[in-house]
Design a protein around this motif. Structure first.
Motif, PDB file in Angstrom:
ATOM      1  N   ILE A 114       0.821  -1.213   0.000  1.00  0.00           N
ATOM      2  CA  ILE A 114       0.000   0.000   0.000  1.00  0.00           C
ATOM      3  C   ILE A 114       0.856   1.265   0.000  1.00  0.00           C
ATOM      4  CG2 ILE A 114      -2.094  -0.989   0.970  1.00  0.00           C
ATOM      5  CD1 ILE A 114       0.025   0.905   3.299  1.00  0.00           C
ATOM      6  N   HIS A 115       2.163   1.105  -0.174  1.00  0.00           N
ATOM      7  CA  HIS A 115       3.052   2.268  -0.214  1.00  0.00           C
ATOM      8  C   HIS A 115       2.621   3.209  -1.329  1.00  0.00           C
ATOM      9  CE1 HIS A 115       6.847   4.473  -0.990  1.00  0.00           C
ATOM     10  NE2 HIS A 115       6.861   4.489   0.330  1.00  0.00           N
ATOM     11  N   ASP A 116       2.568   4.481  -1.023  1.00  0.00           N
ATOM     12  CA  ASP A 116       2.158   5.541  -1.948  1.00  0.00           C
ATOM     13  C   ASP A 116       0.689   5.478  -2.357  1.00  0.00           C
ATOM     14  OD1 ASP A 116       4.521   6.964  -1.973  1.00  0.00           O
ATOM     15  OD2 ASP A 116       5.351   5.844  -3.650  1.00  0.00           O
ATOM     16  N   ASN A 117      -0.115   4.680  -1.663  1.00  0.00           N
ATOM     17  CA  ASN A 117      -1.554   4.667  -1.898  1.00  0.00           C
ATOM     18  C   ASN A 117      -2.141   5.869  -1.172  1.00  0.00           C
ATOM     19  OD1 ASN A 117      -4.385   4.188  -1.567  1.00  0.00           O
ATOM     20  ND2 ASN A 117      -4.042   2.026  -2.023  1.00  0.00           N
ATOM     21  N   ALA A 118      -2.913   6.691  -1.872  1.00  0.00           N
ATOM     22  CA  ALA A 118      -3.462   7.916  -1.293  1.00  0.00           C
ATOM     23  C   ALA A 118      -4.369   7.652  -0.095  1.00  0.00           C
ATOM     24  CB  ALA A 118      -4.230   8.690  -2.353  1.00  0.00           C
ATOM     25  N   LEU A 134       0.639   5.370   6.808  1.00  0.00           N
ATOM     26  CA  LEU A 134       1.398   4.130   6.671  1.00  0.00           C
ATOM     27  C   LEU A 134       2.540   4.311   5.680  1.00  0.00           C
ATOM     28  CD1 LEU A 134      -1.422   1.439   6.843  1.00  0.00           C
ATOM     29  CD2 LEU A 134       0.445   1.765   8.469  1.00  0.00           C
ATOM     30  N   THR A 135       2.292   5.060   4.612  1.00  0.00           N
ATOM     31  CA  THR A 135       3.360   5.367   3.659  1.00  0.00           C
ATOM     32  C   THR A 135       4.455   6.169   4.359  1.00  0.00           C
ATOM     33  OG1 THR A 135       1.919   5.283   1.719  1.00  0.00           O
ATOM     34  CG2 THR A 135       3.913   6.612   1.523  1.00  0.00           C
ATOM     35  N   TRP A 136       4.063   7.160   5.174  1.00  0.00           N
ATOM     36  CA  TRP A 136       5.042   7.939   5.930  1.00  0.00           C
ATOM     37  C   TRP A 136       5.864   7.031   6.844  1.00  0.00           C
ATOM     38  CZ3 TRP A 136       5.140   8.285  11.280  1.00  0.00           C
ATOM     39  CH2 TRP A 136       6.101   9.147  11.800  1.00  0.00           C
ATOM     40  N   LEU A 137       5.208   6.106   7.525  1.00  0.00           N
ATOM     41  CA  LEU A 137       5.925   5.202   8.423  1.00  0.00           C
ATOM     42  C   LEU A 137       6.911   4.339   7.651  1.00  0.00           C
ATOM     43  CD1 LEU A 137       6.251   4.221  11.327  1.00  0.00           C
ATOM     44  CD2 LEU A 137       4.456   2.532  10.861  1.00  0.00           C
ATOM     45  N   ILE A 138       6.502   3.795   6.535  1.00  0.00           N
ATOM     46  CA  ILE A 138       7.380   2.972   5.698  1.00  0.00           C
ATOM     47  C   ILE A 138       8.580   3.801   5.228  1.00  0.00           C
ATOM     48  CG2 ILE A 138       7.551   1.780   3.461  1.00  0.00           C
ATOM     49  CD1 ILE A 138       4.549   0.993   3.938  1.00  0.00           C
ATOM     50  N   ASP A 139       8.322   5.022   4.789  1.00  0.00           N
ATOM     51  CA  ASP A 139       9.393   5.880   4.286  1.00  0.00           C
ATOM     52  C   ASP A 139      10.387   6.292   5.370  1.00  0.00           C
ATOM     53  OD1 ASP A 139       8.407   5.810   1.715  1.00  0.00           O
ATOM     54  OD2 ASP A 139       7.393   7.752   1.858  1.00  0.00           O
ATOM     55  N   ASN A 140       9.955   6.269   6.615  1.00  0.00           N
ATOM     56  CA  ASN A 140      10.798   6.754   7.708  1.00  0.00           C
ATOM     57  C   ASN A 140      11.286   5.667   8.653  1.00  0.00           C
ATOM     58  OD1 ASN A 140      10.854   9.823   7.486  1.00  0.00           O
ATOM     59  ND2 ASN A 140       8.715   9.319   7.150  1.00  0.00           N
ATOM     60  N   LEU A 141      11.210   4.412   8.254  1.00  0.00           N
ATOM     61  CA  LEU A 141      11.643   3.313   9.125  1.00  0.00           C
ATOM     62  C   LEU A 141      13.070   3.499   9.613  1.00  0.00           C
ATOM     63  CD1 LEU A 141      10.241   0.095   7.420  1.00  0.00           C
ATOM     64  CD2 LEU A 141       9.513   1.114   9.575  1.00  0.00           C
ATOM     65  N   ASP A 173      -1.679  11.872  17.887  1.00  0.00           N
ATOM     66  CA  ASP A 173      -2.593  12.122  16.776  1.00  0.00           C
ATOM     67  C   ASP A 173      -2.200  11.306  15.545  1.00  0.00           C
ATOM     68  OD1 ASP A 173      -0.303  13.913  16.705  1.00  0.00           O
ATOM     69  OD2 ASP A 173      -1.283  15.010  15.074  1.00  0.00           O
ATOM     70  N   VAL A 174      -0.914  11.128  15.333  1.00  0.00           N
ATOM     71  CA  VAL A 174      -0.447  10.304  14.213  1.00  0.00           C
ATOM     72  C   VAL A 174      -0.727   8.830  14.507  1.00  0.00           C
ATOM     73  CG1 VAL A 174       1.588   9.605  12.875  1.00  0.00           C
ATOM     74  CG2 VAL A 174       1.294  12.001  13.548  1.00  0.00           C
ATOM     75  N   ALA A 175      -0.571   8.430  15.769  1.00  0.00           N
ATOM     76  CA  ALA A 175      -0.889   7.046  16.153  1.00  0.00           C
ATOM     77  C   ALA A 175      -2.358   6.751  15.870  1.00  0.00           C
ATOM     78  CB  ALA A 175      -0.574   6.809  17.627  1.00  0.00           C
ATOM     79  N   ARG A 176      -3.246   7.693  16.125  1.00  0.00           N
ATOM     80  CA  ARG A 176      -4.678   7.515  15.834  1.00  0.00           C
ATOM     81  C   ARG A 176      -4.890   7.316  14.331  1.00  0.00           C
ATOM     82  NH1 ARG A 176      -8.212   6.159  18.893  1.00  0.00           N
ATOM     83  NH2 ARG A 176      -7.923   7.848  20.347  1.00  0.00           N
ATOM     84  N   GLU A 177      -4.229   8.134  13.528  1.00  0.00           N
ATOM     85  CA  GLU A 177      -4.358   7.995  12.077  1.00  0.00           C
ATOM     86  C   GLU A 177      -3.812   6.651  11.611  1.00  0.00           C
ATOM     87  OE1 GLU A 177      -2.472  11.440  10.380  1.00  0.00           O
ATOM     88  OE2 GLU A 177      -3.820  12.813  11.417  1.00  0.00           O
ATOM     89  N   LEU A 178      -2.688   6.223  12.192  1.00  0.00           N
ATOM     90  CA  LEU A 178      -2.120   4.920  11.840  1.00  0.00           C
ATOM     91  C   LEU A 178      -3.073   3.794  12.236  1.00  0.00           C
ATOM     92  CD1 LEU A 178       1.586   5.591  12.804  1.00  0.00           C
ATOM     93  CD2 LEU A 178       0.789   4.875  10.540  1.00  0.00           C
ATOM     94  N   ALA A 179      -3.696   3.903  13.394  1.00  0.00           N
ATOM     95  CA  ALA A 179      -4.667   2.883  13.824  1.00  0.00           C
ATOM     96  C   ALA A 179      -5.827   2.806  12.838  1.00  0.00           C
ATOM     97  CB  ALA A 179      -5.181   3.195  15.229  1.00  0.00           C
ATOM     98  N   ASN A 180      -6.335   3.957  12.420  1.00  0.00           N
ATOM     99  CA  ASN A 180      -7.435   3.986  11.457  1.00  0.00           C
ATOM    100  C   ASN A 180      -7.022   3.391  10.118  1.00  0.00           C
ATOM    101  OD1 ASN A 180      -9.075   5.191  13.374  1.00  0.00           O
ATOM    102  ND2 ASN A 180      -8.697   7.264  12.619  1.00  0.00           N
TER     103      ASN A 180
END
Length: 109
Positions: free
Chosen positions: A30-34, A39-46, A55-62
């Motif tokens: 799902i990398h680069d999926n709009a 999740l794309t940000w997390l993958i890019d910043n591993l 607030d980012v954790a909430r978005e990641l959970a969703n």
């Protein structure tokens, strides 16, 4: 590379979770999926060992829920328990308003 994550869940205790080497290829689908920008940000910043705000954790959970629903709708096999654990971890950090600290570890091959 695996990503170890933790946040404070008490005075001394820490809640821990890991995105394992086995799970990374699934997330890369799902990398680069709009629909999955966090999740794309997390993958890019591993490799950067990012700190994840509540607030980012909430978005990641969703997004983890959305990702699981997408995979289910396509009838693809996936490690459901691993994704649910990661979702619960992000949800817990968001609910308790804790910053998640991360540390990436390269493959030991």
């Amino acid at each position: 590379m695996s990503l170890n994550m933790y946040y404070k869940s008490g005075l001394i205790r820490k809640a821990r979770c890991q995105i394992s080497d086995d799970l990374l290829p699934i997330l890369y689908q799902i990398h680069d999926n709009a629909k999955f920008p966090r999740l794309t940000w997390l993958i890019d910043n591993l490799y950067e060992n990012p700190q994840i705000r509540p607030d980012v954790a909430r978005e990641l959970a969703n997004e983890m829920l959305g990702f699981e629903k997408l995979i289910l709708s396509l009838h693809l096999p996936f490690p459901r328990l691993s994704l649910q654990k990661i979702h619960a971890f992000f949800e817990g950090a968001a609910t308790s308003q804790q910053i998640i600290y991360t540390k990436a570890y390269p493959n030991s091959d």
